[in-house]
Design an enzyme around this catalytic site. Structure first.
Site, PDB file in Angstrom:
ATOM      1  CG  ASP A  75      20.172  25.426 -54.822  1.00  0.00           C
ATOM      2  OD1 ASP A  75      21.194  24.842 -54.396  1.00  0.00           O
ATOM      3  OD2 ASP A  75      19.128  24.817 -55.124  1.00  0.00           O
ATOM      4  CG  ASP A  78      22.085  21.608 -53.296  1.00  0.00           C
ATOM      5  OD1 ASP A  78      22.340  22.833 -53.243  1.00  0.00           O
ATOM      6  OD2 ASP A  78      21.329  21.114 -54.151  1.00  0.00           O
ATOM      7  CE1 TYR A 226      16.176  25.658 -58.597  1.00  0.00           C
ATOM      8  CE2 TYR A 226      18.281  24.570 -58.284  1.00  0.00           C
ATOM      9  CZ  TYR A 226      17.133  25.124 -57.765  1.00  0.00           C
ATOM     10  OH  TYR A 226      16.935  25.138 -56.413  1.00  0.00           O
ATOM     11  CD  GLU A 469      16.644  21.264 -50.703  1.00  0.00           C
ATOM     12  OE1 GLU A 469      15.896  20.534 -51.385  1.00  0.00           O
ATOM     13  OE2 GLU A 469      17.855  21.420 -50.938  1.00  0.00           O
TER      14      GLU A 469
END
Ligand SMILES: *[C@@H]1O[C@H](CO)[C@@H](O)[C@H](O)[C@H]1NC(C)=O
Ligand SMILES: *[C@@H]1O[C@H](CO)[C@@H](O)[C@H](O)[C@H]1NC(C)=O
Ligand SMILES: *[C@@H]1O[C@H](CO)[C@@H](O)[C@H](O)[C@H]1NC(C)=O
Ligand SMILES: *[C@@H]1O[C@H](CO)[C@@H](O)[C@H](O)[C@H]1NC(C)=O
Ligand SMILES: *[C@@H]1O[C@H](CO)[C@@H](O)[C@H](O)[C@H]1NC(C)=O
Length: 491
Positions: A75, A78, A226, A469
């Site tokens: 995603d 990571d 999430y 990120e």
């Protein structure tokens, strides 16, 4: 030597360069925004893989329970596969191609590859009847380590929802992704498209029949990463709307019309401007409004009204604006990874502007009249900001422009590649790379980071993941935006 002529030549070149500095090479950015998805790939990489610092990874996902869950996308920075945001990113890539694919030129086939990488995986994740896989990898185990995906040894636990432990938000979003992608592939690969559509129907039916949020059964694993905050009604409507677009069957349309009121229960102040992996509200209204705007149905229907309201909560000059803007002009909403809002909401502005201009409509925000070209300009301002028209003169897309983030929060990008460092780097072995001030060794070209803070500053720090990120759902809507601007605003 004629110095006068030389000076003339030099000044022409200088002028050209100055002009260039104020506009953007949208075509270059488009190509890079798609390339980013190659760097996020999980599974067995194909021979034509261009992001070569990435290698095969997670080749045994699902095998411990006898299911092939290899593939899909990580995603963000990571090594986890979170199917809820992955499905949203896929839906948005497909929507980008449906609206703007004609402007992508040679990069259209690259966009199709990016979509297919996800849909191949979603076909696997939904192959067992009565189960929908929603995640692979234990979030805590993964986040405890700083490892390359190629040699990670963290827990690759697969998580699924079922009849007994439902997850309507994630299942319906996967159905939306499959339905939207089926439209994309219909003229190109009819059989594949039909497979996607059949699966979309089955998965939507599962999501609707066994209603519930995956929070309830999987909360400890999916939250706070999430977690579903906005409930699952929005995904059910969104999934039905995409199925209607893909099939034109009235039962899906009736589903949307009859259940629309349920969304009202979840409407909180400003939710007209919500659109992202969790909340689909503004997206539903814009998507469904096409039916009315294009079909010429009455202006008083609720979807159009809500889509207009969305515009008025986003446009900076609107008296009812509810999003914030930095002094440099970047859109802000609460929550991390802010550029996801700038790209997703700009995408909706652009799509809605085009629906409106087909009908010669404008939006009234109090006394302010918003024309389609104004909406397009507002979307372009956000894209230009991201590409470098901002107080720091910095691009937030890695590899685009002269100055861009050097220390993105991304395991694969920040650790030496397998080619450079074939020896294993274990869980804690990556820590020195994580905390170092050095630039990342692998340029993750096309990655767009969370972005600057509300005062337009950016610390370019790997540790500061909120800002540094990249994620798939920041890039997916940007692909559509860049395709449009590439062909409408020449540099
Ligand atoms: C996009 O198209 C251009 C021009 O053909 C090509 O150079 C570039 O590699 C393509 N980008 C991607 C991501 O395939
Ligand atoms: C999911 O969990 C979060 C955090 O506990 C909570 O805020 C949210 O309301 C829950 N969502 C649903 C739909 O239950
Ligand atoms: C950004 O560029 C503008 C125009 O070239 C210049 O005036 C300004 O000083 C630059 N700002 C920074 C932070 O480099
Ligand atoms: C990185 O830079 C910061 C400030 O620029 C400094 O405080 C820190 O000690 C540096 N860390 C390393 C590992 O060099
Ligand atoms: C932005 O600047 C304002 C005013 O200088 C300050 O109060 C605020 O804390 C700053 N915010 C951030 C996130 O730096």
């Amino acid at each position: 030597m004629n110095f006068a002529r030389l000076r003339l030549v030099v000044s022409v070149v200088t002028t050209a360069m100055v002009t260039k500095a104020y506009s953007h090479d949208y075509g270059d950015a488009l190509s890079k925004s798609i390339l980013f998805f190659e760097g996020q790939r999980s599974g067995k990489l194909p021979p034509q893989q261009r992001v070569t610092w990435r290698k095969d990874s997670a080749l045994l996902d699902g095998f411990q329970i006898g299911v092939d869950l290899v593939g899909g996308y990580y995603d963000a920075g990571d090594n986890l596969k979170f199917n809820f945001p992955m499905a949203f990113s896929t839906t948005l890539l497909a929507w980008s191609v449906l609206e703007f694919g004609e402007f992508m030129g040679p990069n259209l086939s690259d966009s199709l590859d990016a979509i297919r990488w996800a849909t191949d995986y979603f076909l696997k994740a939904t192959v067992v009847p009565g189960l929908v896989f929603v995640q692979v990898g234990d979030s805590y185990s993964d986040h405890d380590c700083w490892e390359r995906p190629e040699d990670m040894d963290t827990l690759r636990t697969p998580y699924a929802v079922s009849k007994q432990f439902p997850g309507s938000e994630v299942s319906a979003e996967i159905a939306a992704a499959l339905a939207a992608s089926s439209i994309v592939f219909r003229p190109i690969d009819y059989q594949y498209s039909a497979r996607l559509l059949n699966r979309a129907r089955t998965v939507f039916n599962f999501a609707d029949t066994y209603r519930g949020s995956y929070n309830d059964s999987l909360g400890p694993w999916v939250c706070p990463f999430y977690c579903d905050f906005s409930g699952y009604q929005d995904e059910l409507l969104w999934g039905a709307a995409w199925l209607f677009k893909a099939t034109k069957e009235p039962n899906y349309w009736n589903y949307v019309a009859e259940n629309m009121h349920k969304l009202e229960n979840y409407f909180v102040i400003g939710s007209c401007a919500e659109f992202g992996w969790d909340s689909k509200h503004a997206g539903i209204n814009v998507l469904v409004s096409e039916q009315f705007v294009m079909g010429g149905t009455s202006n008083s229907n609720p979807f159009l009204r809500k889509a207009d309201e969305f515009v008025c909560t986003v446009l900076p000059e609107s008296p009812t604006v509810s999003v914030s803007y930095s002094p440099g002009g970047l859109m802000f909403k609460t929550g991390g990874s802010n550029l996801q809002h700038a790209t997703a909401l700009s995408f909706l502005l652009l799509v809605y502007a085009r629906y409106l201009s087909h009908r010669n409509r404008v939006v009234h925000c109090g006394d302010v009249v918003a024309t389609p070209s104004r909406l397009i300009q507002a979307a372009r301002d956000q894209v230009d900001y991201i590409l470098g028209s901002n107080p720091l003169n910095m691009s937030y897309m890695v590899g685009y422009g002269k100055k861009f983030p050097q220390r993105i929060h991304h395991r694969g990008s920040s650790l030496p590649s397998m080619d450079q460092h074939p020896e294993r780097i274990d869980c804690k072995g990556g820590s020195p790379y994580y905390s170092s001030n050095n630039s990342n060794p692998n340029l993750h070209i096309g990655a767009v980071v969370g972005g600057p803070d509300i005062n337009d500053s950016y610390s370019d720090s790997r540790v500061d993941f909120v800002h540094s990120e990249p994620t798939t759902y920041i890039n997916a809507p940007l692909v559509g935006l860049l395709a449009y601007f590439k062909s409408h605003f020449y540099t």
